[in-house]
Design an enzyme around this catalytic site. Structure first.
Site, PDB file in Angstrom:
ATOM      1  N   HIS A  19       1.263   4.583   4.432  1.00 14.94           N
ATOM      2  CA  HIS A  19       0.528   5.272   3.369  1.00 14.94           C
ATOM      3  C   HIS A  19       1.058   6.694   3.176  1.00 14.94           C
ATOM      4  O   HIS A  19       1.312   7.133   2.052  1.00 14.94           O
ATOM      5  CB  HIS A  19      -0.962   5.318   3.716  1.00 14.94           C
ATOM      6  N   SER A  41       0.809  -1.217   0.000  1.00 11.52           N
ATOM      7  CA  SER A  41       0.000   0.000   0.000  1.00 11.52           C
ATOM      8  C   SER A  41       0.842   1.266   0.000  1.00 11.52           C
ATOM      9  O   SER A  41       0.452   2.271  -0.602  1.00 11.52           O
ATOM     10  CB  SER A  41      -0.967  -0.002   1.192  1.00 11.52           C
TER      11      SER A  41
END
Length: 561
Positions: free
Chosen positions: A370, A315
């Site tokens: 992230h 991610s």
């Protein structure tokens, strides 16, 4: 089935086909339902009732979708008929399905109805400009969804509508060519695809991630979740292990996932944004961007989630790819097709903001990875040249790649160097986990043996005197041996299991002391009393207190149903 038909009098009618986006989406939904049913069949293979329930729900969803799509498309009926005077369309978002060209001020393309739509902006005063509460539509701006028509027909429909609109309002059908943003976007997309007909690096990264997950699945991981020890064994990112010199974990964690849903979400994001970014920057710069973003995400995670957990997933790199796409579009926003620019900045921006907000509010999501990936990807992309101008790109790609690598390196090294010392030794915690499991089972077995003697006394199969002797010769030594093993368990500092293990050690010591205590035996009456009644009462009270703490701990860590 016809897509376009010229009618008597010069009128043009457009029909829906199986090539329309809405029709293709119907096929994708059916495919998703079939794959979902197969997966559910595998997961619920021991529960036939649950499997049939899933099949029934999937079938109902599919039929509801099929009926809804066919009602929208109306195969065999004209979805838009254009004459010199007006356009008539049964799916027009207006009470009157016929609009005269002389009532239309201008025609534009805008987001609407789950995709793009032709918007017929009416002249002032003809309809209310107030937005409907439920649908968001405005009577002054009737819309016709383009998803009803095949891509080629979308362009023809827009061209013909603008031509007839100009003819009705100016009396001229010829002159300056009418702009067609749909055609501009198609040409732009064709240029992008020509730069890299097959984005092999994106596909290769997806294949690598899927392969690693399949190998993990073959070694005992479950479809939905992967045990933490397995994640660490396969290269998960943990601050304690990285700070011991296992720096490679920051890279390997990018290819490890905690379950099928985790993998699917990341690979969908990588496919959606990666194919575009690889075409915009080129394969080698895309590799630099992807790795730089992924490593930046792992580096920032060392400050937060990886301090006390094993962080895994692509991610961070995917967020970096999304950030790079937004940077590329923002830097060239004036030269890009309007709808593509709006879709990328709005769609990708919404995805990033929504995902970050969800990450901040949901436990178990490594939002630091992230943020780090997004920052790393955006910085690298800001330095790298895009392939919108191939001449400038060829001249700049070499030196700018060196600068981009340096920027990524400084960012990553800086975040790693400033990461605090790990609060939890994940490696030691996982290594001691098997030992503790053995000790917990041994404790349960030892307590069960003691309880069995008590039940034997109650049932009359054993006398109190015999049970008292066994407590000193059998059970007390068993608890003392267990106590030695519990004392030898090296949990390390800040291990969250330490309070539980300490309570278990204390309970074991109390059992050992109470069972080893000498007794006063009245042979004639068959009675046994502790030699130190006061101390025995104190031990019993302490056992109750410690046992209650253990029950409370077990209730906290019991998984939710």
């Amino acid at each position: 089935m016809p897509e376009l038909k010229v009618l008597r009098g010069g009128a043009v009618a457009f029909f829906a086909t199986e090539q329309s986006p809405l029709a293709r989406n119907r096929k994708h939904i059916w495919l998703g339902l079939v794959l979902g049913t197969l997966l559910s069949a595998f997961l619920s293979r021991d529960s036939p009732g649950g499997l049939w329930a899933v099949v029934l729900v999937g079938l109902l969803i599919g039929l509801w979708t099929e009926v809804g799509v066919r009602r929208q498309l109306k195969f065999g009926q004209a979805l838009a008929t254009l004459t010199d005077e007006a356009i008539e369309a049964p799916r027009l978002s207006a009470a009157d399905k016929r609009l005269r060209w002389c009532d239309i001020d201008h025609i534009e393309v805008a987001p609407g109805h789950g995709g793009r739509a032709i918007v017929f902006v009416l002249k002032p005063g003809l309809a209310s400009n107030r937005r409907a509460f439920l649908t968001g539509s405005r009577p002054s701006r009737p819309m016709l969804a383009l998803s009803l028509f095949a891509p080629a027909d979308q362009e023809r429909l827009l061209d013909e509508a603008r031509r007839l609109h100009r003819l009705a309002n100016t009396g001229k059908a010829d002159g300056l060519p009418v702009s067609n943003e749909l055609a501009e976007e198609r040409v732009f997309h064709e240029r992008l695809v020509a730069l890299a007909p097959v984005p092999w690096l994106t596909y290769g990264l997806i294949a690598a991630n899927v392969l690693v997950w399949l190998l993990m699945l073959g070694e005992g991981s479950m479809l939905t979740t992967t045990p933490v020890p397995t994640l660490l064994d396969w290269g998960g990112n943990a601050a304690s292990e990285v700070q011991k010199g296992q720096w490679w974990r920051m890279a390997s964690a990018m290819f490890v996932h905690g379950g099928l849903v985790h993998l699917a979400a990341n690979m969908f994001g990588l496919y959606a944004a990666g194919t575009l970014v690889e075409r915009i920057y080129g394969a080698a710069p895309f590799a630099l961007l992807y790795c730089g973003a992924g490593l930046a995400g792992s580096a920032l995670s060392l400050h937060f989630a990886a301090q006390s957990a094993v962080s895994v997933g692509a991610s961070g790199a995917v967020f970096g790819v999304a950030g790079a796409l937004m940077v590329a579009v923002a830097q060239h926003r004036r030269a890009l097709p309007q709808f593509f620019r709006t879709q990328m900045l709005g769609g990708v921006g919404f995805y990033v903001v929504y995902s970050l907000m969800q990450g901040f509010g949901t436990q178990g999501i490594d939002n630091a990875a992230h943020v780090g990936g997004l920052l790393g990807g955006a910085l690298v992309a800001a330095v790298l040249p895009e392939r919108f101008d191939l001449t400038r790109y060829a001249a700049a790609i070499g030196p700018r790649s060196v600068v981009a690598a340096a920027v990524a390196g400084v960012l990553i090294v800086g975040m790693v160097a400033t990461a605090p010392v790990a609060t939890l030794d994940q490696g030691r915690m996982i290594r001691t986990d098997k030992t503790l499991q053995v000790l917990f089972r041994l404790f349960d077995k030892t307590v069960a043996a003691m309880v069995a003697d008590g039940e034997a006394v109650t049932a009359g199969r054993m006398s109190l005197i015999e049970a008292d002797e066994r407590s000193r010769t059998v059970h007390a030594p068993a608890f003392r041996d267990l106590l030695v093993q519990l004392d030898a368990a090296d949990l390390g500092r800040n291990d969250p299991r330490a309070p539980f293990v300490e309570d278990l050690r204390q309970l074991t010591a109390l059992f050992a002391e109470s069972l080893a205590m000498a007794s006063v035996v009245d042979v004639e009456r068959g009675q046994v009393t502790p030699a130190d009644p006061a101390r025995m009462d104190k031990i019993q009270r302490d056992i109750e207190i410690v046992n209650q703490r253990l029950k409370d701990y077990a209730a906290k860590v019991r998984p939710a149903r």
